[in-house]
Design a protein around this motif. Structure first.
Motif, short mmCIF file in Angstrom:
data_model
loop_
_atom_site.label_atom_id
_atom_site.label_comp_id
_atom_site.label_asym_id
_atom_site.label_seq_id
_atom_site.Cartn_x
_atom_site.Cartn_y
_atom_site.Cartn_z
N MET A 1 7.89 -11.09 -23.48
CA MET A 1 6.77 -10.78 -24.37
C MET A 1 5.51 -10.53 -23.54
SD MET A 1 7.40 -13.62 -27.38
CE MET A 1 6.15 -12.89 -28.44
N ILE A 2 4.69 -9.62 -24.03
CA ILE A 2 3.46 -9.28 -23.34
C ILE A 2 2.31 -9.29 -24.35
CG2 ILE A 2 2.22 -7.53 -22.02
CD1 ILE A 2 4.84 -6.60 -20.88
N TYR A 3 1.23 -10.00 -24.01
CA TYR A 3 0.03 -10.00 -24.83
C TYR A 3 -1.09 -9.35 -24.04
CZ TYR A 3 -4.03 -11.41 -27.49
OH TYR A 3 -5.19 -11.39 -28.21
N LEU A 4 -1.73 -8.36 -24.63
CA LEU A 4 -2.84 -7.66 -23.98
C LEU A 4 -4.16 -8.32 -24.36
CD1 LEU A 4 -3.98 -5.23 -22.37
CD2 LEU A 4 -3.98 -3.95 -24.54
N ARG A 5 -4.86 -8.82 -23.34
CA ARG A 5 -6.20 -9.38 -23.53
C ARG A 5 -7.20 -8.28 -23.16
NH1 ARG A 5 -9.98 -12.44 -26.01
NH2 ARG A 5 -10.81 -14.17 -24.75
N LYS A 6 -7.70 -7.58 -24.17
CA LYS A 6 -8.57 -6.44 -23.92
C LYS A 6 -9.91 -6.89 -23.35
CE LYS A 6 -6.55 -3.47 -27.49
NZ LYS A 6 -6.82 -2.70 -28.74
N ALA A 7 -10.41 -6.09 -22.43
CA ALA A 7 -11.65 -6.45 -21.74
C ALA A 7 -12.80 -6.67 -22.70
CB ALA A 7 -12.00 -5.36 -20.73
N ASN A 8 -12.91 -5.81 -23.72
CA ASN A 8 -14.06 -5.90 -24.63
C ASN A 8 -13.91 -6.99 -25.68
OD1 ASN A 8 -12.18 -4.73 -26.29
ND2 ASN A 8 -13.34 -2.86 -26.70
N GLU A 9 -12.77 -7.69 -25.67
CA GLU A 9 -12.57 -8.81 -26.60
C GLU A 9 -12.79 -10.16 -25.92
OE1 GLU A 9 -8.70 -8.21 -28.27
OE2 GLU A 9 -9.34 -6.50 -29.50
N ARG A 10 -13.11 -10.15 -24.63
CA ARG A 10 -13.40 -11.39 -23.93
C ARG A 10 -14.73 -11.99 -24.39
NH1 ARG A 10 -13.22 -9.23 -17.86
NH2 ARG A 10 -14.43 -7.61 -18.92
N GLY A 11 -14.92 -13.27 -24.07
CA GLY A 11 -16.23 -13.86 -24.29
C GLY A 11 -17.26 -13.20 -23.39
N HIS A 12 -18.50 -13.12 -23.87
CA HIS A 12 -19.53 -12.40 -23.10
C HIS A 12 -20.84 -13.17 -23.15
CE1 HIS A 12 -22.34 -8.74 -22.56
NE2 HIS A 12 -21.92 -9.16 -21.37
#
Length: 232
Positions: free
Chosen positions: A1-12
């Protein structure tokens, strides 16, 4: 299984002098779904303004890795180290029983761009230590961290390995995954396809219950590939 953690969904968090993106919960950013992954506790992508930095602050019982993408870090710590870490170099500290350190951008004109990565150690209260290294080449797959410092890698007090992998346009590579291991891939630059899942600069991929990886790139790219113990 692979989960994509998108850059723009990270904490900022943008503090003016510091623009920081948090893959996992950190400081004022909290998400119970993103508290870490295996032994990874923090992956922060930081841009530090010219002439600014982190004042002296404490750490303990953590393996702290810094990878400088552009600029230079000026580092001072309570162990007596006063070092410069330029772009392309890795620095690791074992905070262990306790250290204090500062990180500063000494350039009066240009920003500093880096990844700061915290790894949970397999044991606590170790003697604090400091290492940094420039690897000979930016080409191909290079072992950066390992528990036994093999093949010229930096030592980490955890059952894990980290590779920096530079791939050229239209390259296809594979990587086998051992039993009871999980992977995290952080895309440093470029666009990659991992087992059919596409990801681009600053994206992360959590990978579990896979036996191998097929990595394809259409353009020159770079990834950090973490081989980590499964929680099972």
């Amino acid at each position: 299984m692979i989960y994509l953690r998108k850059a723009n969904e990270r904490g900022h968090a943008n503090h003016g002098w510091l623009d920081s993106w948090h893959t996992f919960s950190f400081a004022n950013y909290y998400d119970e779904e993103f508290m870490g992954f295996s032994a990874l506790r923090v992956i922060n992508e930081d841009v530090i303004a010219a002439g600014k930095g982190f004042g002296t602050h404490p750490h303990n019982d953590m393996e702290i890795l810094t990878y400088v993408l552009s600029g230079t870090v000026e580092h001072k710590d309570s162990m007596g180290n006063m070092e410069q870490i330029p772009a392309g170099e890795f620095q690791i500290m074992s905070a262990g029983t306790g250290i204090r350190h500062s990180e500063y951008n000494p350039d009066a004109e240009n920003e500093l761009h880096l990844y700061q990565i915290w790894i949970l150690p397999e044991k606590t209260d170790i003697e604090p230590r400091y290492e940094q290294k420039r690897f000979d080449s930016n080409d191909g797959k290079q072992l950066v961290l390992s528990p036994d410092a093999r093949d010229g890698s930096l030592k980490v007090y955890q059952d894990m390995q980290l590779w920096r992998w530079a791939l050229t346009a239209n390259e296809v590579q594979s990587h086998d995954i051992a039993d009871k291991r999980v992977m995290w891939i952080q895309v440093v630059k470029g666009t990659v396809e991992i087992n059919g899942q596409k990801a681009t600069t600053s994206d992360g991929l959590a990978i579990w219950q896979e036996n191998s990886l097929t990595i394809k790139v259409d353009e020159d790219s770079e990834i950090l590939l973490f081989d980590l113990p499964s929680a099972d």
